[in-house]
Design a protein around this motif. Structure first.
Motif, PDB file in Angstrom:
ATOM      1  N   LYS A  19       0.828  -1.205   0.000  1.00  0.00           N
ATOM      2  CA  LYS A  19       0.000   0.000   0.000  1.00  0.00           C
ATOM      3  C   LYS A  19       0.865   1.259   0.000  1.00  0.00           C
ATOM      4  CE  LYS A  19      -3.585   2.366   2.673  1.00  0.00           C
ATOM      5  NZ  LYS A  19      -4.451   2.320   3.875  1.00  0.00           N
ATOM      6  N   GLN A  20       1.887   1.259   0.824  1.00  0.00           N
ATOM      7  CA  GLN A  20       2.770   2.426   0.898  1.00  0.00           C
ATOM      8  C   GLN A  20       3.487   2.660  -0.429  1.00  0.00           C
ATOM      9  OE1 GLN A  20       5.382   1.689   4.207  1.00  0.00           O
ATOM     10  NE2 GLN A  20       3.746   1.801   5.752  1.00  0.00           N
ATOM     11  N   SER A  58      -5.574  -7.218  -7.107  1.00  0.00           N
ATOM     12  CA  SER A  58      -5.934  -6.641  -8.410  1.00  0.00           C
ATOM     13  C   SER A  58      -7.037  -5.587  -8.278  1.00  0.00           C
ATOM     14  CB  SER A  58      -6.410  -7.746  -9.347  1.00  0.00           C
ATOM     15  OG  SER A  58      -7.609  -8.344  -8.860  1.00  0.00           O
ATOM     16  N   LYS A  59      -7.835  -5.646  -7.194  1.00  0.00           N
ATOM     17  CA  LYS A  59      -8.940  -4.707  -7.025  1.00  0.00           C
ATOM     18  C   LYS A  59      -8.595  -3.526  -6.127  1.00  0.00           C
ATOM     19  CE  LYS A  59     -12.751  -7.913  -7.869  1.00  0.00           C
ATOM     20  NZ  LYS A  59     -13.982  -8.521  -7.311  1.00  0.00           N
ATOM     21  N   ARG A  60      -7.363  -3.455  -5.644  1.00  0.00           N
ATOM     22  CA  ARG A  60      -6.977  -2.337  -4.770  1.00  0.00           C
ATOM     23  C   ARG A  60      -6.991  -1.029  -5.553  1.00  0.00           C
ATOM     24  NH1 ARG A  60      -2.762  -3.151   0.078  1.00  0.00           N
ATOM     25  NH2 ARG A  60      -4.287  -4.107   1.454  1.00  0.00           N
ATOM     26  N   LEU A  64      -1.325  -0.512  -9.789  1.00  0.00           N
ATOM     27  CA  LEU A  64      -0.490  -0.292 -10.970  1.00  0.00           C
ATOM     28  C   LEU A  64      -0.612  -1.453 -11.951  1.00  0.00           C
ATOM     29  CD1 LEU A  64       2.711   1.008  -9.136  1.00  0.00           C
ATOM     30  CD2 LEU A  64       0.845   2.346 -10.120  1.00  0.00           C
ATOM     31  N   LYS A  65      -0.589  -1.116 -13.226  1.00  0.00           N
ATOM     32  CA  LYS A  65      -0.701  -2.146 -14.274  1.00  0.00           C
ATOM     33  C   LYS A  65       0.463  -3.128 -14.205  1.00  0.00           C
ATOM     34  CE  LYS A  65      -3.043   0.980 -17.507  1.00  0.00           C
ATOM     35  NZ  LYS A  65      -2.963   1.620 -18.852  1.00  0.00           N
ATOM     36  N   GLN A  66       1.647  -2.600 -13.941  1.00  0.00           N
ATOM     37  CA  GLN A  66       2.829  -3.459 -13.900  1.00  0.00           C
ATOM     38  C   GLN A  66       2.720  -4.492 -12.780  1.00  0.00           C
ATOM     39  OE1 GLN A  66       2.715  -0.223 -14.016  1.00  0.00           O
ATOM     40  NE2 GLN A  66       4.146   0.642 -15.529  1.00  0.00           N
ATOM     41  N   ALA A  67       2.091  -4.108 -11.657  1.00  0.00           N
ATOM     42  CA  ALA A  67       1.946  -5.033 -10.533  1.00  0.00           C
ATOM     43  C   ALA A  67       0.964  -6.152 -10.887  1.00  0.00           C
ATOM     44  CB  ALA A  67       1.476  -4.282  -9.293  1.00  0.00           C
ATOM     45  N   VAL A  68      -0.147  -5.780 -11.529  1.00  0.00           N
ATOM     46  CA  VAL A  68      -1.136  -6.790 -11.931  1.00  0.00           C
ATOM     47  C   VAL A  68      -0.531  -7.745 -12.953  1.00  0.00           C
ATOM     48  CG1 VAL A  68      -3.368  -7.143 -13.036  1.00  0.00           C
ATOM     49  CG2 VAL A  68      -3.059  -5.233 -11.457  1.00  0.00           C
ATOM     50  N   GLN A  69       0.206  -7.202 -13.901  1.00  0.00           N
ATOM     51  CA  GLN A  69       0.833  -8.046 -14.923  1.00  0.00           C
ATOM     52  C   GLN A  69       1.836  -9.022 -14.307  1.00  0.00           C
ATOM     53  OE1 GLN A  69       3.114  -5.902 -17.860  1.00  0.00           O
ATOM     54  NE2 GLN A  69       2.767  -7.469 -19.423  1.00  0.00           N
ATOM     55  N   ALA A  70       2.635  -8.527 -13.347  1.00  0.00           N
ATOM     56  CA  ALA A  70       3.623  -9.387 -12.688  1.00  0.00           C
ATOM     57  C   ALA A  70       2.938 -10.472 -11.868  1.00  0.00           C
ATOM     58  CB  ALA A  70       4.532  -8.533 -11.800  1.00  0.00           C
ATOM     59  N   MET A  71       1.846 -10.134 -11.207  1.00  0.00           N
ATOM     60  CA  MET A  71       1.115 -11.136 -10.415  1.00  0.00           C
ATOM     61  C   MET A  71       0.562 -12.247 -11.315  1.00  0.00           C
ATOM     62  SD  MET A  71      -1.095  -9.327  -7.423  1.00  0.00           S
ATOM     63  CE  MET A  71      -2.115  -8.437  -8.582  1.00  0.00           C
TER      64      MET A  71
END
Length: 463
Positions: A19-20, A58-60, A64-71
């Motif tokens: 979150k931070q 993914s719903k937070r 960021l798009k990059q975080a969703v893609q990496a997950m």
């Protein structure tokens, strides 16, 4: 329970870190925090918690798009390590729902759909697998490699053919231009990358372009076999025959060349068939299978072929095709072969005869008169040749029955005789009227003369 509590505590700490970093806009740190959470769940084999954390992250807000893609990419690596099929399907569906509608993970979603369709196929649910694959239009994916796009579309076509949905299979197959198989892969790699639209490397299990070419034409052979389109099947085998890996191996090109010869013979005669026929006869490899060279020679030579002799010569080769690569030639192949021989013989007769009786034509074709006329009419309708049948000349003479000309002459004579009698009757009636008119006129004239002689004056009309 203690292990679960420890896992939850670790996840809670990482969620705070994520979150931070997300609020600070730190892409690398946010991506690392999200993937670390998934890694903890995987190492603990907490599959339910893994699915929950994927959906939660993914719903937070402002994720960021990059975080969703990496997950999504990291979770896809866990699919093959799931303990059972239900867990595997659940993980795939979770990732599929997360990636739906997000263009930056469209490639990952296509690969997930492909995995799920394969599972459905293994469960004998071909219809559901085909419907799943058709949900994805990979031809619009700019970042997907060309070979992976082609492989995905070919998988769509294959499932439609397995499901007997030939109309949809044809529609999907038209998304692939056969010219794409002639491109040089080495030149494709030298193209400059523009902006962020970087083409990703295809998956490890994707075949090469030439292998995809062979798969494509094998699928098209299955499609055209459904409608017995022999010429298109022949063209597909011709394209497979031209692949370098096939042409260099006699164990591969001999069965293919045999199929080319058979389907050439089975194809109706037209300009394209004639061109393929001549080009195949010029192939030097045909000397390795002399029987088929003789077969092609017979059907290009303008001489009448005896069907029984031809069938006795090539019957064993014809029946042996079911043991060769590609399987049998089709259920109607034997009937169509006989039909092609009859059509060839009719073309030969049309070259040497300008006029011929149906009886003589039937003798040359080894058929009865009705069948000979039927085949001739079908060729005229299909515009394979131009012919006219003089029907009156084919009727046998019968002294007990007047022919058409005699009946017509008799009818004209009866009509003339009736007209003459009617004219004579009308003339008699007119003469009688004239005679009555003349007598009335004479009576009036005599009366007038009598009045004049006596000297009577008429001042008023005589009533």
């Amino acid at each position: 329970m203690e292990g679960d509590g420890k896992l939850e505590a670790q996840i809670e700490v990482l969620l705070n870190v994520e979150k931070q970093m997300r609020q600070a806009g730190d892409v690398a740190a946010t991506r690392k925090a999200a993937t670390d959470i998934l890694q903890l769940c995987f190492e603990a084999r907490a599959w339910k918690t893994l699915n929950e954390q994927i959906v939660l992250l993914s719903k937070r807000r402002g994720q960021l798009k990059q975080a969703v893609q990496a997950m999504v990419q990291q979770a896809m690596q866990y699919i093959d390590q799931t303990p059972d099929l239900d867990t595997k399907i659940e993980l795939i569906k979770t990732l599929n729902s997360v990636s739906a509608g997000k263009i930056y993970v469209e490639i990952e979603r296509a690969r997930l759909i492909k995995k799920l369709a394969k599972i459905k196929e293994e469960q004998k649910q071909i219809g559901e697998a085909a419907d799943l694959m058709q949900e994805v239009a990979v031809e619009t994916f700019g970042a997907m490699a060309k070979t992976e796009k082609i492989a995905f579309i070919l998988e769509q076509v294959r499932l439609c053919l397995d499901h007997k949905d030939y109309v949809r299979a044809q529609i999907l197959s038209r998304k692939i231009n056969p010219r794409v198989f002639e491109a040089d892969p080495s030149k494709e790699k030298k193209k400059a990358k523009e902006g962020e639209n970087v083409v990703e490397e295809p998956a490890a299990d994707i075949p090469s372009l030439l292998e995809l070419k062979q798969i494509y034409y094998q699928l098209m052979i299955r499609y055209y076999s459904h409608s017995n389109d022999y010429l298109e099947i022949c063209r597909c085998y011709k394209a497979i025959y031209e692949i370098p890996s096939v042409k260099e191996d006699p164990a591969q090109w001999i069965p293919v060349l045999r199929k080319i010869c058979w389907y050439l013979v089975l194809s109706p005669h037209d300009s394209m068939q004639s061109s393929l026929h001549n080009s195949t006869l010029e192939d030097k490899n045909l000397s390795e299978i002399p029987h088929f060279r003789l077969l092609l020679k017979q059907l290009i030579t303008m001489e009448v072929i005896q069907w029984t002799a031809l069938w006795n010569t090539f019957k064993d080769e014809f029946e042996n095709e079911k043991n060769m690569a590609g399987g049998t030639l089709g259920d109607k192949a034997a009937e169509d072969l006989k039909l092609r021989v009859i059509e060839h013989n009719i073309l030969v007769v049309s070259k040497y005869y300008s006029r011929i009786t149906l009886k003589r034509l039937a003798v040359l074709l080894c058929l009865d008169i009705q069948e000979a006329e039927k085949h001739l009419s079908e060729m005229v309708v299909s515009k394979a040749l131009v012919a006219k049948i003089d029907r009156p000349m084919e009727l046998p003479p019968d002294p007990q029955r007047n022919n058409g000309a005699q009946s017509c002459t008799k009818g004209l004579e009866d009509f003339d005789r009736t007209t003459l009698q009617y004219s004579i009757l009308r003339n008699k009636q007119q003469e009688q009227k004239l005679a009555n008119l003349d007598s009335s006129s004479c009576t009036i004239t005599i009366c007038l003369l009598a009045f004049l002689v006596v000297g009577v004056s008429i001042s008023s009309p005589i009533l």
